[in-house]
Design an enzyme around this catalytic site. Structure first.
Site, PDB file in Angstrom:
ATOM      1  N   LYS A 110       0.834  -1.204   0.000  1.00  0.00           N
ATOM      2  CA  LYS A 110       0.000   0.000   0.000  1.00  0.00           C
ATOM      3  C   LYS A 110       0.872   1.258   0.000  1.00  0.00           C
ATOM      4  CE  LYS A 110      -4.451  -1.621   1.070  1.00  0.00           C
ATOM      5  NZ  LYS A 110      -4.620  -2.475  -0.067  1.00  0.00           N
ATOM      6  N   LYS A 199      -3.367 -10.963  -7.014  1.00  0.00           N
ATOM      7  CA  LYS A 199      -4.670 -11.244  -6.383  1.00  0.00           C
ATOM      8  C   LYS A 199      -5.714 -10.206  -6.825  1.00  0.00           C
ATOM      9  CE  LYS A 199      -4.441  -8.456  -2.332  1.00  0.00           C
ATOM     10  NZ  LYS A 199      -4.662  -8.076  -1.033  1.00  0.00           N
ATOM     11  N   LYS A 202      -9.327  -4.597  -4.479  1.00  0.00           N
ATOM     12  CA  LYS A 202     -10.253  -3.467  -4.554  1.00  0.00           C
ATOM     13  C   LYS A 202      -9.619  -2.244  -5.173  1.00  0.00           C
ATOM     14  CE  LYS A 202     -12.450  -4.523  -0.133  1.00  0.00           C
ATOM     15  NZ  LYS A 202     -12.266  -4.324   1.294  1.00  0.00           N
TER      16      LYS A 202
HETATM   17  P1  TYM Z   1     -10.186  -6.446   3.201  1.00  0.00           P
HETATM   18  O1  TYM Z   1     -11.314  -5.495   3.348  1.00  0.00           O
HETATM   19  O2  TYM Z   1      -9.046  -6.072   2.331  1.00  0.00           O
HETATM   20  O3  TYM Z   1     -10.705  -7.842   2.682  1.00  0.00           O
HETATM   21  C1  TYM Z   1     -11.785  -8.489   3.302  1.00  0.00           C
HETATM   22  C2  TYM Z   1     -11.589  -9.979   3.279  1.00  0.00           C
HETATM   23  O4  TYM Z   1     -11.457 -10.440   1.925  1.00  0.00           O
HETATM   24  C3  TYM Z   1     -10.300 -11.244   1.801  1.00  0.00           C
HETATM   25  N1  TYM Z   1      -9.750 -11.066   0.441  1.00  0.00           N
HETATM   26  C4  TYM Z   1      -9.606 -12.053  -0.430  1.00  0.00           C
HETATM   27  N2  TYM Z   1      -9.846 -13.381  -0.353  1.00  0.00           N
HETATM   28  C5  TYM Z   1      -9.588 -14.123  -1.449  1.00  0.00           C
HETATM   29  N3  TYM Z   1      -9.096 -13.611  -2.616  1.00  0.00           N
HETATM   30  C6  TYM Z   1      -8.838 -12.285  -2.735  1.00  0.00           C
HETATM   31  N4  TYM Z   1      -8.371 -11.797  -3.869  1.00  0.00           N
HETATM   32  C7  TYM Z   1      -9.090 -11.447  -1.611  1.00  0.00           C
HETATM   33  N5  TYM Z   1      -8.947 -10.113  -1.392  1.00  0.00           N
HETATM   34  C8  TYM Z   1      -9.362  -9.904  -0.123  1.00  0.00           C
HETATM   35  C9  TYM Z   1      -9.358 -10.722   2.856  1.00  0.00           C
HETATM   36  O5  TYM Z   1      -8.382 -11.676   3.181  1.00  0.00           O
HETATM   37  C10 TYM Z   1     -10.299 -10.429   3.982  1.00  0.00           C
HETATM   38  O6  TYM Z   1     -10.591 -11.585   4.714  1.00  0.00           O
HETATM   39  N6  TYM Z   1      -7.518  -6.067   7.343  1.00  0.00           N
HETATM   40  C11 TYM Z   1      -8.703  -6.641   6.809  1.00  0.00           C
HETATM   41  C12 TYM Z   1      -9.967  -6.211   7.530  1.00  0.00           C
HETATM   42  C13 TYM Z   1      -9.902  -6.386   9.004  1.00  0.00           C
HETATM   43  C14 TYM Z   1     -10.016  -7.637   9.682  1.00  0.00           C
HETATM   44  C15 TYM Z   1      -9.925  -7.300  11.073  1.00  0.00           C
HETATM   45  C16 TYM Z   1     -10.180  -8.933   9.254  1.00  0.00           C
HETATM   46  C17 TYM Z   1      -9.752  -5.433   9.933  1.00  0.00           C
HETATM   47  N7  TYM Z   1      -9.761  -5.969  11.189  1.00  0.00           N
HETATM   48  C18 TYM Z   1      -9.964  -8.310  12.045  1.00  0.00           C
HETATM   49  C19 TYM Z   1     -10.243  -9.933  10.239  1.00  0.00           C
HETATM   50  C20 TYM Z   1     -10.120  -9.621  11.607  1.00  0.00           C
HETATM   51  C21 TYM Z   1      -8.816  -6.215   5.364  1.00  0.00           C
HETATM   52  O7  TYM Z   1      -8.250  -5.262   4.930  1.00  0.00           O
HETATM   53  O8  TYM Z   1      -9.668  -6.892   4.632  1.00  0.00           O
END
Ligand code: TYM
Length: 332
Positions: A110, A199, A202
């Site tokens: 990032k 991957k 977003k």
């Molecule tokens: P975020 O918002 O980027 O993504 C949300 C969830 O989607 C999963 N993910 C994917 N899984 C498979 N293939 C992909 N290409 C892909 N892109 C994203 C992520 O692994 C995630 O599970 N830091 C976290 C949010 C967060 C969180 C937490 C998660 C904040 N606090 C506590 C668990 C526990 C995040 O940025 O997710």
């Protein structure tokens, strides 16, 4: 077992987020106590538009509900409405080595992506994520592969907290359990449609991902334009055919059919036949998401009520943990 997970409300929650995380939540909520958060404090660590954030939070809630998260059973709420997340984030920051945070892949990626937005919040992001999980004494965290490193760090921080502030009574003296990552068997890393070596993300151009709210026309366009590989066969081989393999994984997860079964159906058929079929399958599968978004757009009071109720339930747990943490750390 208490489960915690969350998603950033960025307005373009996609198929990767669904297959990597949300789909697992639905099964887990049947037999566990689940806390599913909309992590707005995390969403503001990368460039965002404040005027859109509230709408994005409601859209995220619509996605949770359309996917099948049951608000009567599981707790759904917005992170910033429970102030203890920020408080515990600060406290845990005081026992987190800077070196650990500098190693985090997401921070490195990032910071490269947003060179003029490398803020301290982005650096401390995994500490806040640890606070999210530990505040609820979460034992397991269902996420995609890209978040595994952050959950590992949460384990390290939990252990450190126990060593520094827990009572010296072994297991019984522990304040926090070390949370486990739960990865789905398939779909932990859904790849970009345009560059299947990366991957699905977003922050890339929308042609790279299927948003859960994409129109049928957009779904067809994006799938038909997805990068495929040389050759003609529809077979799963990640090294030789990363594009087709990614599409096969998506097809399999959406239809609950094995990859082999799908391969058999498309023997002697073209990439184009396969993609058309996948687009149709996706259009049908994602219909409830489009419908729920439309339905809830005019019912934001109802959605806000669900989030407020969730926040009240979350607060009860969060306040209990914070009382214990403040005492252990000598702050009360
Ligand atoms: P975020 O918002 O980027 O993504 C949300 C969830 O989607 C999963 N993910 C994917 N899984 C498979 N293939 C992909 N290409 C892909 N892109 C994203 C992520 O692994 C995630 O599970 N830091 C976290 C949010 C967060 C969180 C937490 C998660 C904040 N606090 C506590 C668990 C526990 C995040 O940025 O997710």
């Amino acid at each position: 077992m208490r489960i915690f997970s969350g998603i950033r409300p960025t307005g373009n929650i996609h198929l990767g987020n669904y297959l990597g995380a949300i789909k697992q939540w639905i099964a887990l909520q049947e037999t566990n106590e689940c806390v599913f958060c909309i992590v707005d404090l995390h969403a503001i660590t990368t460039p965002y538009n404040p005027k859109e954030l509230q709408k994005n939070i409601l859209d995220a809630a619509a996605i949770y509900l359309a996917a099948g998260v049951n608000p009567e059973k599981s707790i759904i709420f917005t992170q910033s409405s429970v102030k203890e997340h920020a408080e515990l984030g600060w406290l845990l920051g005081t026992i987190t080595p800077m070196g650990e945070l500098g190693r985090m892949t997401q921070f490195k990626e990032k910071s490269k992506q947003h060179k003029d937005y490398i803020n301290a919040g982005l650096f401390n992001y995994p500490v806040l994520m640890t606070a999210d999980i530990l505040l609820y004494k979460g034992k397991a965290v269902p996420v995609g592969k890209d978040q595994e490193q952050h959950v590992e760090l949460a384990r390290t921080i939990a252990k450190k907290f126990n060593q520094k502030f827990g009572s010296p009574r072994g297991e019984a003296g522990k304040v926090f359990d070390e949370p486990e990552t739960i990865l789905p068997k398939a779909g932990a890393k859904i790849m970009s449609l345009q560059d299947p070596k990366k991957k699905m993300s977003k922050s890339d151009d929308p042609k790279n991902y299927i948003s859960l709210f994409d129109s049928p026309e957009d779904i067809t366009k994006k799938i038909m334009a997805a990068t495929t590989d040389s050759g003609k066969e529809i077979i799963y081989n990640v090294t030789k055919k990363p594009g087709i393999s990614n599409l096969l994984t998506i097809y399999s997860l959406i239809t609950d059919r094995s990859v082999e079964d799908i391969q058999r159906e498309f023997v002697k058929k073209s990439y184009s036949d396969f993609k058309k079929s996948l687009a149709n399958v996706l259009i049908n599968y994602l219909e409830p998401f489009r419908r729920k978004q439309k339905e809830l757009q005019t019912r934001d009071i109802y959605v806000k009520e669900i989030l407020n109720k969730g926040a009240s339930r979350a607060k009860i747990i969060a306040e209990t943990t914070m009382k214990e943490v403040r005492e252990k750390m000598g702050l009360a």
